[in-house]
Design a protein around this motif. Structure first.
Motif, short mmCIF file in Angstrom:
data_model
loop_
_atom_site.label_atom_id
_atom_site.label_comp_id
_atom_site.label_asym_id
_atom_site.label_seq_id
_atom_site.Cartn_x
_atom_site.Cartn_y
_atom_site.Cartn_z
N TYR A 41 0.83 -1.20 0.00
CA TYR A 41 0.00 0.00 0.00
C TYR A 41 0.86 1.25 0.00
O TYR A 41 1.97 1.26 0.51
CB TYR A 41 -0.91 0.02 1.24
CG TYR A 41 -2.12 -0.85 1.09
CD1 TYR A 41 -3.25 -0.37 0.44
CD2 TYR A 41 -2.13 -2.15 1.58
CE1 TYR A 41 -4.36 -1.18 0.28
CE2 TYR A 41 -3.24 -2.95 1.43
CZ TYR A 41 -4.36 -2.47 0.78
OH TYR A 41 -5.45 -3.26 0.62
N PRO A 43 -0.09 4.94 1.22
CA PRO A 43 -1.07 5.92 1.71
C PRO A 43 -0.66 7.35 1.42
O PRO A 43 0.52 7.68 1.41
CB PRO A 43 -1.09 5.66 3.22
CG PRO A 43 0.26 5.11 3.53
CD PRO A 43 0.67 4.31 2.31
N ARG A 47 -5.35 13.96 2.02
CA ARG A 47 -5.61 13.87 0.60
C ARG A 47 -6.21 15.13 0.03
O ARG A 47 -6.11 15.41 -1.16
CB ARG A 47 -6.56 12.70 0.31
CG ARG A 47 -5.86 11.38 0.27
CD ARG A 47 -4.71 11.37 -0.70
NE ARG A 47 -5.11 11.75 -2.03
CZ ARG A 47 -4.31 12.20 -2.93
NH1 ARG A 47 -3.05 12.42 -2.67
NH2 ARG A 47 -4.74 12.50 -4.14
N PRO A 62 -1.91 -0.53 -4.68
CA PRO A 62 -3.03 -0.11 -3.85
C PRO A 62 -2.71 1.22 -3.17
O PRO A 62 -1.62 1.38 -2.62
CB PRO A 62 -3.16 -1.24 -2.82
CG PRO A 62 -2.32 -2.36 -3.33
CD PRO A 62 -1.25 -1.73 -4.16
N VAL A 63 -3.62 2.17 -3.23
CA VAL A 63 -3.41 3.50 -2.64
C VAL A 63 -4.59 3.81 -1.73
O VAL A 63 -5.74 3.56 -2.08
CB VAL A 63 -3.29 4.58 -3.73
CG1 VAL A 63 -3.13 5.96 -3.09
CG2 VAL A 63 -2.11 4.29 -4.64
N VAL A 64 -4.31 4.38 -0.56
CA VAL A 64 -5.37 4.83 0.34
C VAL A 64 -5.10 6.28 0.70
O VAL A 64 -3.97 6.67 0.97
CB VAL A 64 -5.45 3.94 1.61
CG1 VAL A 64 -4.14 3.94 2.38
CG2 VAL A 64 -6.58 4.40 2.50
N ALA A 77 -12.39 11.18 -2.78
CA ALA A 77 -13.09 9.97 -3.20
C ALA A 77 -13.32 9.92 -4.69
O ALA A 77 -13.47 8.84 -5.27
CB ALA A 77 -14.42 9.85 -2.45
N LEU A 80 -9.99 8.46 -5.72
CA LEU A 80 -9.67 7.16 -5.12
C LEU A 80 -10.95 6.52 -4.60
O LEU A 80 -11.11 6.32 -3.39
CB LEU A 80 -8.68 7.35 -3.97
CG LEU A 80 -7.30 7.90 -4.31
CD1 LEU A 80 -6.53 8.21 -3.03
CD2 LEU A 80 -6.52 6.92 -5.17
N GLY A 82 -13.58 4.37 -3.00
CA GLY A 82 -13.47 3.20 -2.14
C GLY A 82 -12.16 3.05 -1.42
O GLY A 82 -11.93 2.05 -0.73
N SER A 83 -11.28 4.05 -1.54
CA SER A 83 -9.94 3.92 -0.95
C SER A 83 -9.53 5.15 -0.15
O SER A 83 -8.38 5.57 -0.16
CB SER A 83 -8.90 3.68 -2.06
OG SER A 83 -9.15 2.47 -2.73
N VAL A 84 -10.50 5.76 0.54
CA VAL A 84 -10.18 6.88 1.42
C VAL A 84 -10.66 6.55 2.83
O VAL A 84 -11.59 5.77 3.02
CB VAL A 84 -10.82 8.20 0.94
CG1 VAL A 84 -10.26 8.60 -0.42
CG2 VAL A 84 -12.34 8.10 0.89
N ALA A 85 -9.98 7.13 3.81
CA ALA A 85 -10.32 6.86 5.21
C ALA A 85 -10.24 8.14 6.01
O ALA A 85 -9.32 8.95 5.82
CB ALA A 85 -9.37 5.82 5.79
#
Length: 201
Positions: A41, A43, A47, A62-64, A77, A80, A82-85
């Motif tokens: 990953y 990250p 972002r 894979p990137v978050v 979003a 990305l 589905g890949s943000v938190a």
């Protein structure tokens, strides 16, 4: 984005100036040679609008994206899905030694103390992993305006970052820069922002 003075930014409306898309074109080549291992990953802290990227990673990487601002995460979003938190950069929701790279663009200058973030970066980076960050953001802007640099208290001073990263087993391996396109005032030149890369031992 972690706590401290960065909270003020998180509350600001997530506007996206139109010149940022073209500015990103100048930012990407600055770190293209620092792409991570595609099997791990990578990250991106804070972002924001989802546009501040140091080079485009290989499509299989894979990137978050991580931020504390819901507004900023909505923008990210789009880039990305589905890949943000929503998380604090001082407490990343990642396992120790699990990621190939961490990228923090225009984050550390917002902090009163970058040490907790650097500690967390060192925790999640796998051996050989890369940490890429901008440095001296405010000083670079002031120099382009013809003003004196700051008083030496900025959390993103290069010498300070090198010292504190070294204390966490992160060695400086590369340095480059990019032009802040469209940020000039009057007849002043656009600012030139430093970018540093550290590798986990």
């Amino acid at each position: 984005m972690p706590r401290q003075s960065a909270r003020r930014w998180a509350r600001a409306p997530p506007e996206r100036p139109p010149e940022l898309s073209s500015r990103c074109v100048h930012l990407r080549p600055a770190g293209r040679r620092l792409r991570p291992n595609p099997r791990r990953y990578a990250p991106r802290l804070r972002r924001g609008h989802g546009h501040r990227r140091i080079g485009a990673p290989p499509s299989r990487t894979p990137v978050v994206g991580v931020d504390v601002s819901d507004g900023m995460l909505r923008h990210a979003a789009n880039r990305l899905p589905g890949s943000v938190a929503r998380a604090d950069a001082e407490e990343l929701p990642l396992r120790a030694r699990s990621v190939a790279a961490v990228v923090a663009i225009w984050l550390l200058h917002l902090l009163d103390d970058a040490t907790p973030v650097l500690n967390e970066v060192a925790r999640v980076l796998a051996p050989g992993g890369v940490f890429v960050t901008t440095a001296d953001k405010r000083a670079a802007s002031r120099l382009s305006w013809g003003a004196s640099v700051d008083d030496g208290t900025a959390a993103d001073r290069p010498a300070l970052l090198v010292r504190d990263c070294a204390a966490n087993g992160l060695d400086l391996v590369a340095a480059t820069s990019f032009v802040g396109v469209g940020q000039a005032t009057g007849d002043r030149p656009d600012p030139i922002y430093p970018v540093l890369a550290f590798r986990r031992s």
